[in-house]
Design a protein around this motif. Structure first.
Motif, PDB file in Angstrom:
ATOM      1  N   VAL A 183       0.828  -1.207   0.000  1.00  0.00           N
ATOM      2  CA  VAL A 183       0.000   0.000   0.000  1.00  0.00           C
ATOM      3  C   VAL A 183       0.862   1.258   0.000  1.00  0.00           C
ATOM      4  O   VAL A 183       0.582   2.222  -0.722  1.00  0.00           O
ATOM      5  N   SER A 184       1.934   1.258   0.803  1.00  0.00           N
ATOM      6  CA  SER A 184       2.776   2.451   0.896  1.00  0.00           C
ATOM      7  C   SER A 184       3.506   2.754  -0.396  1.00  0.00           C
ATOM      8  O   SER A 184       3.914   3.894  -0.626  1.00  0.00           O
ATOM      9  N   GLY A 185       3.652   1.738  -1.250  1.00  0.00           N
ATOM     10  CA  GLY A 185       4.372   1.951  -2.503  1.00  0.00           C
ATOM     11  C   GLY A 185       3.479   2.181  -3.699  1.00  0.00           C
ATOM     12  O   GLY A 185       3.955   2.191  -4.846  1.00  0.00           O
ATOM     13  N   GLN A 186       2.197   2.382  -3.470  1.00  0.00           N
ATOM     14  CA  GLN A 186       1.248   2.506  -4.570  1.00  0.00           C
ATOM     15  C   GLN A 186       0.992   3.968  -4.942  1.00  0.00           C
ATOM     16  O   GLN A 186       1.438   4.885  -4.255  1.00  0.00           O
ATOM     17  N   PRO A 187       0.259   4.171  -6.053  1.00  0.00           N
ATOM     18  CA  PRO A 187       0.027   5.537  -6.549  1.00  0.00           C
ATOM     19  C   PRO A 187      -0.562   6.459  -5.484  1.00  0.00           C
ATOM     20  O   PRO A 187      -1.346   6.043  -4.631  1.00  0.00           O
ATOM     21  N   SER A 188      -0.185   7.719  -5.554  1.00  0.00           N
ATOM     22  CA  SER A 188      -0.604   8.690  -4.542  1.00  0.00           C
ATOM     23  C   SER A 188      -2.090   8.991  -4.593  1.00  0.00           C
ATOM     24  O   SER A 188      -2.631   9.564  -3.652  1.00  0.00           O
ATOM     25  N   HIS A 189      -2.761   8.591  -5.695  1.00  0.00           N
ATOM     26  CA  HIS A 189      -4.198   8.886  -5.782  1.00  0.00           C
ATOM     27  C   HIS A 189      -5.042   7.888  -4.990  1.00  0.00           C
ATOM     28  O   HIS A 189      -6.256   8.026  -4.914  1.00  0.00           O
ATOM     29  N   GLY A 190      -4.407   6.888  -4.367  1.00  0.00           N
ATOM     30  CA  GLY A 190      -5.151   5.931  -3.559  1.00  0.00           C
ATOM     31  C   GLY A 190      -5.573   6.542  -2.229  1.00  0.00           C
ATOM     32  O   GLY A 190      -5.035   7.558  -1.776  1.00  0.00           O
ATOM     33  N   PHE A 191      -6.563   5.898  -1.578  1.00  0.00           N
ATOM     34  CA  PHE A 191      -7.114   6.411  -0.322  1.00  0.00           C
ATOM     35  C   PHE A 191      -7.254   5.244   0.650  1.00  0.00           C
ATOM     36  O   PHE A 191      -7.843   4.214   0.323  1.00  0.00           O
ATOM     37  N   LEU A 192      -6.689   5.401   1.861  1.00  0.00           N
ATOM     38  CA  LEU A 192      -6.734   4.351   2.878  1.00  0.00           C
ATOM     39  C   LEU A 192      -7.928   4.568   3.807  1.00  0.00           C
ATOM     40  O   LEU A 192      -8.067   5.640   4.402  1.00  0.00           O
ATOM     41  N   VAL A 193      -8.793   3.556   3.927  1.00  0.00           N
ATOM     42  CA  VAL A 193      -9.952   3.611   4.815  1.00  0.00           C
ATOM     43  C   VAL A 193      -9.718   2.682   5.997  1.00  0.00           C
ATOM     44  O   VAL A 193      -9.457   1.489   5.818  1.00  0.00           O
ATOM     45  N   LYS A 194      -9.820   3.220   7.202  1.00  0.00           N
ATOM     46  CA  LYS A 194      -9.745   2.386   8.399  1.00  0.00           C
ATOM     47  C   LYS A 194     -11.152   1.889   8.727  1.00  0.00           C
ATOM     48  O   LYS A 194     -12.105   2.677   8.791  1.00  0.00           O
ATOM     49  N   TYR A 195     -11.268   0.600   8.921  1.00  0.00           N
ATOM     50  CA  TYR A 195     -12.558  -0.018   9.191  1.00  0.00           C
ATOM     51  C   TYR A 195     -13.252   0.623  10.383  1.00  0.00           C
ATOM     52  O   TYR A 195     -14.470   0.829  10.377  1.00  0.00           O
ATOM     53  N   GLU A 196     -12.501   0.949  11.400  1.00  0.00           N
ATOM     54  CA  GLU A 196     -13.079   1.527  12.609  1.00  0.00           C
ATOM     55  C   GLU A 196     -13.737   2.879  12.322  1.00  0.00           C
ATOM     56  O   GLU A 196     -14.817   3.172  12.845  1.00  0.00           O
ATOM     57  N   ASP A 197     -13.103   3.693  11.483  1.00  0.00           N
ATOM     58  CA  ASP A 197     -13.698   4.985  11.098  1.00  0.00           C
ATOM     59  C   ASP A 197     -14.984   4.759  10.328  1.00  0.00           C
ATOM     60  O   ASP A 197     -15.977   5.477  10.521  1.00  0.00           O
ATOM     61  N   PHE A 198     -14.969   3.763   9.461  1.00  0.00           N
ATOM     62  CA  PHE A 198     -16.154   3.482   8.642  1.00  0.00           C
ATOM     63  C   PHE A 198     -17.319   3.038   9.516  1.00  0.00           C
ATOM     64  O   PHE A 198     -18.445   3.489   9.339  1.00  0.00           O
ATOM     65  N   VAL A 199     -17.062   2.158  10.474  1.00  0.00           N
ATOM     66  CA  VAL A 199     -18.108   1.697  11.389  1.00  0.00           C
ATOM     67  C   VAL A 199     -18.676   2.867  12.182  1.00  0.00           C
ATOM     68  O   VAL A 199     -19.886   2.946  12.435  1.00  0.00           O
ATOM     69  N   ASN A 200     -17.818   3.794  12.552  1.00  0.00           N
ATOM     70  CA  ASN A 200     -18.250   4.981  13.299  1.00  0.00           C
ATOM     71  C   ASN A 200     -18.908   6.042  12.413  1.00  0.00           C
ATOM     72  O   ASN A 200     -19.290   7.104  12.909  1.00  0.00           O
ATOM     73  N   LYS A 201     -19.020   5.743  11.117  1.00  0.00           N
ATOM     74  CA  LYS A 201     -19.591   6.672  10.136  1.00  0.00           C
ATOM     75  C   LYS A 201     -18.821   7.984  10.063  1.00  0.00           C
ATOM     76  O   LYS A 201     -19.382   9.047   9.800  1.00  0.00           O
ATOM     77  N   GLU A 202     -17.519   7.878  10.278  1.00  0.00           N
ATOM     78  CA  GLU A 202     -16.635   9.028  10.113  1.00  0.00           C
ATOM     79  C   GLU A 202     -16.101   9.014   8.685  1.00  0.00           C
ATOM     80  O   GLU A 202     -14.955   8.645   8.415  1.00  0.00           O
ATOM     81  N   ASN A 203     -16.979   9.424   7.750  1.00  0.00           N
ATOM     82  CA  ASN A 203     -16.721   9.216   6.332  1.00  0.00           C
ATOM     83  C   ASN A 203     -16.516  10.505   5.533  1.00  0.00           C
ATOM     84  O   ASN A 203     -16.516  10.468   4.300  1.00  0.00           O
ATOM     85  N   LYS A 204     -16.347  11.628   6.211  1.00  0.00           N
ATOM     86  CA  LYS A 204     -16.225  12.889   5.463  1.00  0.00           C
ATOM     87  C   LYS A 204     -15.029  12.886   4.522  1.00  0.00           C
ATOM     88  O   LYS A 204     -15.128  13.346   3.378  1.00  0.00           O
ATOM     89  N   SER A 205     -13.903  12.389   4.989  1.00  0.00           N
ATOM     90  CA  SER A 205     -12.710  12.351   4.128  1.00  0.00           C
ATOM     91  C   SER A 205     -12.919  11.409   2.946  1.00  0.00           C
ATOM     92  O   SER A 205     -12.541  11.721   1.814  1.00  0.00           O
ATOM     93  N   LEU A 206     -13.534  10.251   3.210  1.00  0.00           N
ATOM     94  CA  LEU A 206     -13.815   9.302   2.135  1.00  0.00           C
ATOM     95  C   LEU A 206     -14.800   9.893   1.139  1.00  0.00           C
ATOM     96  O   LEU A 206     -14.617   9.756  -0.083  1.00  0.00           O
ATOM     97  N   GLU A 207     -15.839  10.549   1.622  1.00  0.00           N
ATOM     98  CA  GLU A 207     -16.816  11.177   0.727  1.00  0.00           C
ATOM     99  C   GLU A 207     -16.171  12.282  -0.100  1.00  0.00           C
ATOM    100  O   GLU A 207     -16.481  12.454  -1.287  1.00  0.00           O
ATOM    101  N   GLY A 208     -15.254  13.025   0.516  1.00  0.00           N
ATOM    102  CA  GLY A 208     -14.546  14.058  -0.228  1.00  0.00           C
ATOM    103  C   GLY A 208     -13.690  13.471  -1.330  1.00  0.00           C
ATOM    104  O   GLY A 208     -13.609  14.019  -2.438  1.00  0.00           O
ATOM    105  N   TYR A 209     -13.074  12.340  -1.041  1.00  0.00           N
ATOM    106  CA  TYR A 209     -12.250  11.658  -2.046  1.00  0.00           C
ATOM    107  C   TYR A 209     -13.103  11.131  -3.196  1.00  0.00           C
ATOM    108  O   TYR A 209     -12.751  11.279  -4.366  1.00  0.00           O
ATOM    109  N   LEU A 210     -14.248  10.536  -2.855  1.00  0.00           N
ATOM    110  CA  LEU A 210     -15.117   9.953  -3.881  1.00  0.00           C
ATOM    111  C   LEU A 210     -15.881  11.011  -4.669  1.00  0.00           C
ATOM    112  O   LEU A 210     -16.174  10.825  -5.857  1.00  0.00           O
TER     113      LEU A 210
END
Length: 289
Positions: free
Chosen positions: A162-189
């Motif tokens: 993952v650390s060596g992949q293209p910079s346009h990728g986005f890392l999602v932590k499962y715990e944030d997703f379960v907590n519905k802390e998705n603003k950064s993910l929504e901004g990316y998408l």
């Protein structure tokens, strides 16, 4: 728009990918394709959005093809999402899930399944009676392999990947997703997520839909060996808490009950040979025999 979800098994790839797919209209869902030929552009309907999710583990023998996917050499993905989960929860989830594939390849081994269920039932009835490391060792003796060593190596190679992949990728932590802390993910998408999601025929993959189960599962004696193997990874990604709970029992629905559910759903005729009701009824008494 084409979206690629990539993660290790049991890190939330199914719920995350289905949430994204059901939040973006007119999106075709491609579940864990196994062959690179699947990604040939001309086979995809250009009038639809496409979301493909695949499991990092399943492509271990073909690392160059895996690299080709994330670098858009087979098909162009506008969005690339990686998943991450607390390794302590992940390894426990793997302990419950491995039986699905093992059972499909090992008919006639009902006694091993019964022994495994007795181990889990003992843990559920008396959480302090057996440690996670001891359960892993019992699993290794019954079914082969070296789960902790294999999991540690897989985790390290995945994070290096993952650390060596293209910079346009986005890392999602499962715990944030379960907590519905998705603003950064929504901004990316570029769109808002609908968290009311149906998994359909993938519902059986869901176990607890939560995190932190490790707190009531591991014992003090587990901390040192887990830290030795996974401490650097956990510290790097913010999994710093080692506060252990001491419940009087564990919820069987996410342990032995989940194992039984997987077996019944995938191999109903084979499971009829298992003495599951006897195992459940006998509980700790059966474990002592």
């Amino acid at each position: 728009m084409n979206i690629l979800i990539l993660g290790k098994a049991k890190t939330g790839t199914t719920i995350i990918s289905k949430t994204i797919q059901q939040s973006l209209p007119n999106t075709a869902y491609h579940f864990e394709p196994k062959e690179p030929s699947f990604f040939i552009c001309k086979k995809w309907n250009s009038n639809k959005n496409h979301l493909a999710k695949f499991i990092y583990d399943e492509w271990q023998a073909r690392p160059l093809l895996r690299e080709s996917l994330v670098h858009n050499e087979l098909i162009e993905f506008k969005k690339l999402i990686y998943t991450m989960r607390d390794p302590r929860d992940e390894i426990i989830s793997r302990l419950m899930y491995f039986i699905l594939y093992w059972a499909s390849r090992n008919r006639g081994e009902e006694r091993k399944i019964e022994a495994w269920l007795r181990i889990l039932r003992e843990k559920e009835a008396n959480p302090r009676s057996i440690s996670l490391i001891e359960i892993i060792e019992k699993k290794n003796r019954l079914f082969g392999g070296n789960l902790l060593a294999e999991f540690t190596e897989l985790t390290k190679t995945y994070l290096k990947f993952v650390s060596g992949q293209p910079s346009h990728g986005f890392l999602v932590k499962y715990e944030d997703f379960v907590n519905k802390e998705n603003k950064s993910l929504e901004g990316y998408l570029g769109f808002k997520l609908n968290t009311e999601v149906s998994l359909g025929n993938l519902e059986s993959k869901k176990r607890s839909a939560s995190y932190g189960n490790w707190k009531s599962f591991i014992l003090d004696s587990d901390i040192a060996p887990l830290n030795d193997c996974l401490g650097d990874t956990m510290e790097r990604h913010g999994y710093l808490d080692w506060d252990i709970e001491t419940p009087t029992k564990l919820d069987s629905a996410i342990y032995s009950g989940y194992v039984e559910k997987l077996l019944k759903k995938t191999k109903p005729t084979w499971v009829k040979n298992l003495h599951l009701s006897k195992v459940y009824a006998s509980g700790k008494k059966a474990m002592k025999k």
